[in-house]
Scaffold this motif. Structure first.
Motif, PDB file in Angstrom:
ATOM      1  N   ALA A  26      54.736  26.953  -3.117  1.00 25.68           N
ATOM      2  CA  ALA A  26      53.868  28.134  -3.211  1.00 25.68           C
ATOM      3  C   ALA A  26      53.160  28.188  -4.564  1.00 25.68           C
ATOM      4  CB  ALA A  26      54.692  29.400  -2.988  1.00 25.68           C
ATOM      5  N   ALA A  27      53.910  27.896  -5.652  1.00 27.70           N
ATOM      6  CA  ALA A  27      53.310  27.942  -6.989  1.00 27.70           C
ATOM      7  C   ALA A  27      52.242  26.874  -7.156  1.00 27.70           C
ATOM      8  CB  ALA A  27      54.399  27.780  -8.051  1.00 27.70           C
ATOM      9  N   ALA A  28      52.551  25.653  -6.692  1.00 27.69           N
ATOM     10  CA  ALA A  28      51.585  24.562  -6.808  1.00 27.69           C
ATOM     11  C   ALA A  28      50.339  24.850  -5.985  1.00 27.69           C
ATOM     12  CB  ALA A  28      52.223  23.252  -6.353  1.00 27.69           C
ATOM     13  N   LEU A  29      50.545  25.395  -4.780  1.00 25.95           N
ATOM     14  CA  LEU A  29      49.413  25.713  -3.915  1.00 25.95           C
ATOM     15  C   LEU A  29      48.538  26.791  -4.546  1.00 25.95           C
ATOM     16  CD1 LEU A  29      48.072  25.148  -1.184  1.00 25.95           C
ATOM     17  CD2 LEU A  29      49.463  27.004  -0.213  1.00 25.95           C
ATOM     18  N   THR A  30      49.176  27.812  -5.128  1.00 24.26           N
ATOM     19  CA  THR A  30      48.424  28.899  -5.775  1.00 24.26           C
ATOM     20  C   THR A  30      47.601  28.379  -6.947  1.00 24.26           C
ATOM     21  OG1 THR A  30      50.128  30.506  -5.153  1.00 24.26           O
ATOM     22  CG2 THR A  30      48.621  31.136  -6.922  1.00 24.26           C
ATOM     23  N   LYS A  31      48.227  27.553  -7.792  1.00 26.40           N
ATOM     24  CA  LYS A  31      47.513  27.004  -8.953  1.00 26.40           C
ATOM     25  C   LYS A  31      46.342  26.128  -8.518  1.00 26.40           C
ATOM     26  CE  LYS A  31      51.471  27.012 -12.113  1.00 26.40           C
ATOM     27  NZ  LYS A  31      52.429  26.184 -12.881  1.00 26.40           N
ATOM     28  N   ASN A  32      46.566  25.318  -7.501  1.00 29.53           N
ATOM     29  CA  ASN A  32      45.488  24.451  -7.014  1.00 29.53           C
ATOM     30  C   ASN A  32      44.339  25.252  -6.418  1.00 29.53           C
ATOM     31  OD1 ASN A  32      46.572  22.041  -7.818  1.00 29.53           O
ATOM     32  ND2 ASN A  32      47.384  21.484  -5.815  1.00 29.53           N
ATOM     33  N   ILE A  33      44.679  26.302  -5.658  1.00 29.06           N
ATOM     34  CA  ILE A  33      43.633  27.133  -5.044  1.00 29.06           C
ATOM     35  C   ILE A  33      42.804  27.826  -6.116  1.00 29.06           C
ATOM     36  CG2 ILE A  33      43.238  29.229  -3.692  1.00 29.06           C
ATOM     37  CD1 ILE A  33      45.524  28.355  -1.870  1.00 29.06           C
ATOM     38  N   VAL A  34      43.484  28.388  -7.140  1.00 23.84           N
ATOM     39  CA  VAL A  34      42.766  29.059  -8.233  1.00 23.84           C
ATOM     40  C   VAL A  34      41.856  28.078  -8.960  1.00 23.84           C
ATOM     41  CG1 VAL A  34      43.026  30.205 -10.468  1.00 23.84           C
ATOM     42  CG2 VAL A  34      44.492  30.864  -8.553  1.00 23.84           C
ATOM     43  N   ALA A  35      42.398  26.888  -9.280  1.00 25.30           N
ATOM     44  CA  ALA A  35      41.606  25.876  -9.982  1.00 25.30           C
ATOM     45  C   ALA A  35      40.394  25.456  -9.153  1.00 25.30           C
ATOM     46  CB  ALA A  35      42.471  24.659 -10.305  1.00 25.30           C
ATOM     47  N   MET A  36      40.582  25.254  -7.862  1.00 22.06           N
ATOM     48  CA  MET A  36      39.490  24.817  -7.002  1.00 22.06           C
ATOM     49  C   MET A  36      38.454  25.916  -6.800  1.00 22.06           C
ATOM     50  SD  MET A  36      39.963  21.684  -6.362  1.00 22.06           S
ATOM     51  CE  MET A  36      38.726  21.453  -5.094  1.00 22.06           C
ATOM     52  N   LEU A  37      38.903  27.177  -6.704  1.00 22.00           N
ATOM     53  CA  LEU A  37      37.960  28.283  -6.540  1.00 22.00           C
ATOM     54  C   LEU A  37      37.098  28.458  -7.788  1.00 22.00           C
ATOM     55  CD1 LEU A  37      40.092  30.993  -4.672  1.00 22.00           C
ATOM     56  CD2 LEU A  37      38.185  29.647  -3.771  1.00 22.00           C
ATOM     57  N   VAL A  38      37.734  28.339  -8.953  1.00 17.38           N
ATOM     58  CA  VAL A  38      36.968  28.445 -10.202  1.00 17.38           C
ATOM     59  C   VAL A  38      35.980  27.294 -10.300  1.00 17.38           C
ATOM     60  CG1 VAL A  38      37.127  28.377 -12.724  1.00 17.38           C
ATOM     61  CG2 VAL A  38      38.764  29.720 -11.416  1.00 17.38           C
ATOM     62  N   TRP A  39      36.436  26.082  -9.965  1.00 18.11           N
ATOM     63  CA  TRP A  39      35.533  24.921  -9.978  1.00 18.11           C
ATOM     64  C   TRP A  39      34.372  25.121  -9.009  1.00 18.11           C
ATOM     65  CZ3 TRP A  39      34.545  21.743  -5.729  1.00 18.11           C
ATOM     66  CH2 TRP A  39      33.717  20.645  -6.003  1.00 18.11           C
ATOM     67  N   LEU A  40      34.661  25.638  -7.818  1.00 15.79           N
ATOM     68  CA  LEU A  40      33.619  25.834  -6.816  1.00 15.79           C
ATOM     69  C   LEU A  40      32.604  26.866  -7.283  1.00 15.79           C
ATOM     70  CD1 LEU A  40      32.581  25.177  -3.965  1.00 15.79           C
ATOM     71  CD2 LEU A  40      34.044  27.016  -3.097  1.00 15.79           C
ATOM     72  N   ALA A  41      33.084  27.987  -7.851  1.00 14.04           N
ATOM     73  CA  ALA A  41      32.178  29.041  -8.315  1.00 14.04           C
ATOM     74  C   ALA A  41      31.280  28.531  -9.441  1.00 14.04           C
ATOM     75  CB  ALA A  41      32.988  30.244  -8.787  1.00 14.04           C
ATOM     76  N   LEU A  42      31.866  27.839 -10.416  1.00 14.85           N
ATOM     77  CA  LEU A  42      31.076  27.316 -11.526  1.00 14.85           C
ATOM     78  C   LEU A  42      30.132  26.209 -11.076  1.00 14.85           C
ATOM     79  CD1 LEU A  42      33.551  27.263 -14.551  1.00 14.85           C
ATOM     80  CD2 LEU A  42      31.439  28.551 -14.352  1.00 14.85           C
ATOM     81  N   SER A  43      30.573  25.395 -10.133  1.00 17.95           N
ATOM     82  CA  SER A  43      29.715  24.326  -9.633  1.00 17.95           C
ATOM     83  C   SER A  43      28.502  24.891  -8.904  1.00 17.95           C
ATOM     84  CB  SER A  43      30.498  23.411  -8.697  1.00 17.95           C
ATOM     85  OG  SER A  43      31.531  22.753  -9.394  1.00 17.95           O
ATOM     86  N   MET A  44      28.701  25.947  -8.118  1.00 22.55           N
ATOM     87  CA  MET A  44      27.577  26.587  -7.429  1.00 22.55           C
ATOM     88  C   MET A  44      26.612  27.193  -8.439  1.00 22.55           C
ATOM     89  SD  MET A  44      29.577  28.379  -4.227  1.00 22.55           S
ATOM     90  CE  MET A  44      28.105  29.217  -3.664  1.00 22.55           C
ATOM     91  N   LEU A  45      27.161  27.822  -9.492  1.00 22.74           N
ATOM     92  CA  LEU A  45      26.317  28.402 -10.532  1.00 22.74           C
ATOM     93  C   LEU A  45      25.517  27.319 -11.255  1.00 22.74           C
ATOM     94  CD1 LEU A  45      25.481  30.845 -12.286  1.00 22.74           C
ATOM     95  CD2 LEU A  45      27.515  30.417 -13.673  1.00 22.74           C
TER      96      LEU A  45
END
Length: 327
Positions: A26-45
């Motif tokens: 659960a912890a690894a999945l949460t960290k990966n999701i947060v990292a990927m969401l931040v990457w996705l948001a910044l990449s779109m910007l």
């Protein structure tokens, strides 16, 4: 980059033991999701800003926007690399199973680490170039068009990337000379210190980084002081001078955040020794502080503060929202 690989734990007898901490699923999945969401948001910007730049040819004729878009692309590449390296370095536990994607071939790791190191070092140089452009614009407005030409801007960018790639290229040369060829055929954690292991590389990079950051700091300090003096003495265009001064000041904040990438790794090991049970959390917070948060500043400084670019970026953004909006 190495987020949750081998850490040092202190046992009851006071000796340091090397163990491999692992996140729960659960912890690894949460960290990966947060990292990927931040990457996705910044990449779109970042992609929207690059597209805005490409759609309007007059941006090609302004050195300010050319250097800005180089900063955006450089940050996007670095963010993608460090996020990918972070995600694949996660180890997690699942009932009766262990998942790990942390080791890759050293030959595959090498270009990733070298590119990440180069893009990390090029950011301060681009900041210095942008500060000099503002300094010339405010302090020498009559000579600006002769000094800041497109040709000179292109040469400046080439020199920046040449200087940025010099340390990782020398890392590779030292490693090829001093390490056995079998190193590049082995599987390792994709981390700079594990790939480029020779002790001389550490001291060499220390010299490179000290010289690089001293040069950039002095450039930012000098341009800020000169722009501030010009702003005080100016009887006309006072608003532009003050805006340029604030821009250079924000570049200084960016430089301090860039410096974290070189300071934090040396602070991370003592923190893990003091708080061994929180080693994964320490690494994750460092990952966010050093590699994620600074990437927000580049779009803000020029993309949002610059009225001209903001106007065209908002038009591009609104037109795309309307395009995808269902009828």
């Amino acid at each position: 980059m190495n987020s949750s690989s081998v850490s040092d734990y202190v046992n009851s007898s006071g000796l340091i033991q090397n163990v491999i901490p692992r996140d729960s699923f659960a912890a690894a999945l949460t960290k990966n999701i947060v990292a990927m969401l931040v990457w996705l948001a910044l990449s779109m910007l970042n992609c929207s800003m690059v597209s805005t730049f490409r759609k309007h040819s007059f941006f090609y004729e302004d050195p300010r926007y050319i250097m800005f878009i180089c900063m955006v692309i450089n940050d996007a590449v670095q963010l993608t690399l460090v996020t990918a390296l972070y995600v694949v370095s996660i180890e997690m536990e699942w009932p009766n199973k262990r998942y790990a994607f942390s080791k890759i071939l050293a030959s595959a790791c090498c270009p990733l680490i070298m590119t990440a190191a180069a893009t990390c070092r090029s950011t301060p140089f681009i900041l210095a170039g942008m500060a000099l452009e503002r300094y010339i614009s405010i302090c020498f407005p009559l000579h600006y068009s002769h000094i800041c030409t497109i040709r000179r801007t292109a040469w400046t960018i080439c020199i920046i990337f040449l200087l940025s790639f010099t340390p990782p290229l020398t890392d590779l040369l030292i490693t090829v000379v001093k390490e056995p060829p079998s190193l590049f055929h082995s599987s390792i954690f994709c981390d700079h210190t594990l790939l480029f292991r020779d002790r001389s590389i550490y001291f060499k990079n220390l010299v490179f980084d000290s010289v690089y950051f001293s040069f950039v700091f002095l450039t930012l300090f000098y341009t800020y002081c000169k722009i501030m003096l010009t702003a005080r003495a100016a009887s006309t265009d006072l608003v532009s001078a003050k805006k340029a001064r604030n821009t250079v000041l924000l570049h200084g904040v960016q430089l301090l955040l860039c410096l974290l990438a070189f300071v934090v790794p040396s602070m991370q090991a003592p923190l893990i020794q003091l708080f061994p049970m929180y080693s994964l959390e320490i690494r994750y917070v460092n990952f966010l502080l050093v590699y994620i948060i600074p990437r927000f500043l580049s779009p803000m400084i020029y993309g949002f503060r610059d009225k001209k670019f903001r106007t065209y970026w908002l038009r591009y953004f609104i037109s795309n929202v309307r395009r995808v909006k269902p009828a």
